[in-house]
Design an enzyme around this catalytic site. Structure first.
Site, PDB file in Angstrom:
ATOM      1  CD  GLN A  26      -2.952  -0.780   2.407  1.00 56.99           C
ATOM      2  OE1 GLN A  26      -3.030  -1.633   3.256  1.00 56.99           O
ATOM      3  NE2 GLN A  26      -3.637   0.356   2.477  1.00 56.99           N
ATOM      4  CG  HIS A  27       0.268   3.653   2.452  1.00 59.44           C
ATOM      5  ND1 HIS A  27      -0.960   4.260   2.577  1.00 59.44           N
ATOM      6  CD2 HIS A  27       0.363   2.811   3.518  1.00 59.44           C
ATOM      7  CE1 HIS A  27      -1.570   3.816   3.662  1.00 59.44           C
ATOM      8  NE2 HIS A  27      -0.795   2.927   4.243  1.00 59.44           N
ATOM      9  CG  ASP A  66       0.060  -5.033   1.681  1.00 64.74           C
ATOM     10  OD1 ASP A  66      -0.747  -4.167   2.097  1.00 64.74           O
ATOM     11  OD2 ASP A  66       1.288  -4.969   1.915  1.00 64.74           O
TER      12      ASP A  66
END
Length: 476
Positions: free
Chosen positions: A83-84, A240
């Site tokens: 992520q991110h 994820d």
């Protein structure tokens, strides 16, 4: 391979920080028929964590090649990704710079400034579901504009890691609500990109991918340089953590505690989370519900480091004694103490090395269980079994510490590659026109060894609570 399958085959991909895994799975039974894995490199110092996104694509090709003929027979594909991360691409689709990863903390000043400039933590939580810490993509974009304006000006598309792979597979710019909810520019209150925040950080919405609805396809495989059949369905993919929740087939209220390099606690909820303390990230899940989640920085690596300092095997613990350890060796995210270091209190002549090591386990588990109390809502049963996943879940000392400090029953699922399995369940759900969590439950991914509840160690809990409160000036 195909002759062994009861149903059509799907591929689930886990593109994580360190490697890409691919599983070829029977969509009906959940049997894993082939697997492959290839590493990535992460570079950077002084808070920087970066990777060239093109190596994720190369790793995906290598992992699929290891799956052999089975990969060439699949009918659907899905990618779960870290992520991110900020993936900035030029007009030709090439990276303008390496991707800034989730654990890149250089954007901490931009994070603090954005929170202040846009109404404070409460306003962010109400609108976006989360208070945007340095991990969030919006803070990373603000950092890029400030520190590398030429790279920001050259950016023609902004993607998350899983979006980048999905787009190379399909030629379509698509993301999903789960991963988008970790950007800081997708508002959970409206389930859409937030025009005001995008304008505030100077990001044109046209640079962002379309947000697919749950169960909607991103497209079909058009890339010719992978061992996948052209025309196979490609699901929207997800982050994820959302993929792992799918992989377990989580119903609302079932708590998960993941023990890895970092620790996470989460549960699917029918209610949108809005925690102004920032402890709980109010993520969306991949299906249409919500995935409130809290993350700690110090988990298995921190405890392993304490074991190494003591010269002991990680399982060589001893209960008893009054020593307390808060193993915040890398600073801490939950509670929010970025400048913290490890703290030991209550050391005596008769404290043994085994008790000190057990105290490190207690400190790591305590911070996760404290966060779990915030994650779970009124719909969650207080005695629901904890699903224990991640590398630490295989360790007896981790499992027994969780049992002793939680007072809950514990289940350790046999299935391991839960992000890739969750992506496979999403692909199977798309192909079979079923709810992916229902698919995963049919596969039985959450089945495993069951351990009954122990009485909670209230004395240890009270010692840890008091040490965290009294030690606050030192930890800051």
């Amino acid at each position: 391979m195909g002759a062994q399958a009861a149903g059509p085959l799907v591929v689930g991909v886990d593109s994580s920080t360190q490697s890409t895994k691919a599983l070829v799975v029977d969509a009906v039974t959940g049997a894993v028929l082939a697997r492959g894995q290839a590493p990535h490199t992460v570079s950077g110092e002084a808070g920087a964590k970066e990777s060239d996104p093109r190596q994720w694509w190369q790793a995906l090709a290598e992992a699929l090649a290891q799956c052999g003929e089975a990969a060439r027979q699949v009918s659907a594909v899905s990618v779960g990704g870290q992520q991110h991360g900020l993936v900035a691409l030029d007009a030709a689709g090439a990276p303008v710079r390496p991707a800034m990863l989730w654990n890149d903390v250089r954007a901490a000043p931009q994070s603090e400034r954005l929170i202040a400039e846009r109404g404070g933590a409460r306003a962010w939580a109400d609108r976006f579901g989360s208070v945007p810490g340095p991990a969030f993509t919006v803070a990373k974009w603000a950092w890029l504009r400030e520190h590398e304006p030429a790279a920001a000006a050259a950016t023609a598309a902004v993607r998350l890691p899983h979006d980048y792979l999905t787009e190379r597979l399909t030629g379509e710019a698509v993301t999903d609500r789960g991963d988008a909810s970790g950007t800081g520019w997708w508002a959970s209150s409206t389930e859409s990109y937030d025009a005001e925040v995008l304008a505030h950080v100077g990001l044109d919405p046209a640079l962002l991918p379309r947000v697919a609805l749950p169960g909607e396809a991103a497209g079909t495989v058009h890339a010719g340089d992978l061992p996948l059949p052209k025309g196979a369905l490609v699901a929207a993919g997800t982050g994820d953590n959302m993929a792992a929740a799918l992989g377990l087939g989580l119903p609302p209220g079932r708590p998960v505690l993941s023990l890895g390099t970092s620790g996470t606690v989460y549960a699917v909820s029918a209610r949108r989370s809005t925690d102004p303390t920032g402890t709980v990230a109010g993520f969306a899940d991949a299906r249409g519900d919500w995935l409130p989640l809290a993350c700690t920085l110090n988990c298995t690596l921190a405890v392993d480091r304490v074991a190494a300092l003591l010269g002991r095997d990680r399982e060589d613990v001893a209960e008893g004694g009054g020593v307390v350890m808060l193993p915040f060796l890398d600073g801490e995210r939950t509670p929010n103490l970025p400048g913290a270091s490890g703290l030991v209190h209550g050391l005596r002549h008769d404290t043994t090395a085994g008790q000190l090591l057990q105290a490190a386990y207690d400190g790591a588990v305590f911070t996760l269980l404290q966060a779990l109390d915030r994650v779970l809502d009124a719909d969650a049963a207080p005695d629901a079994p904890l699903l224990l996943i991640g590398g630490g879940a295989r360790g007896r000392a981790w499992r027994e510490t969780v049992r002793r400090l939680s007072g809950r029953p514990v289940v350790v699922p046999e299935a391991r590659e839960l992000v890739a399995l969750g992506a496979a369940a999403q692909a199977a759900g798309l192909l079979l026109e079923e709810d992916p969590a229902t698919v995963a439950r049919r596969w039985g991914t959450a089945r495993g060894a069951e351990y009954e509840a122990r009485s909670r160690d209230d004395a240890a809990w009270e010692r840890l609570t008091a040490t965290l409160a009294d030690g606050a000036p030192l930890l800051r």
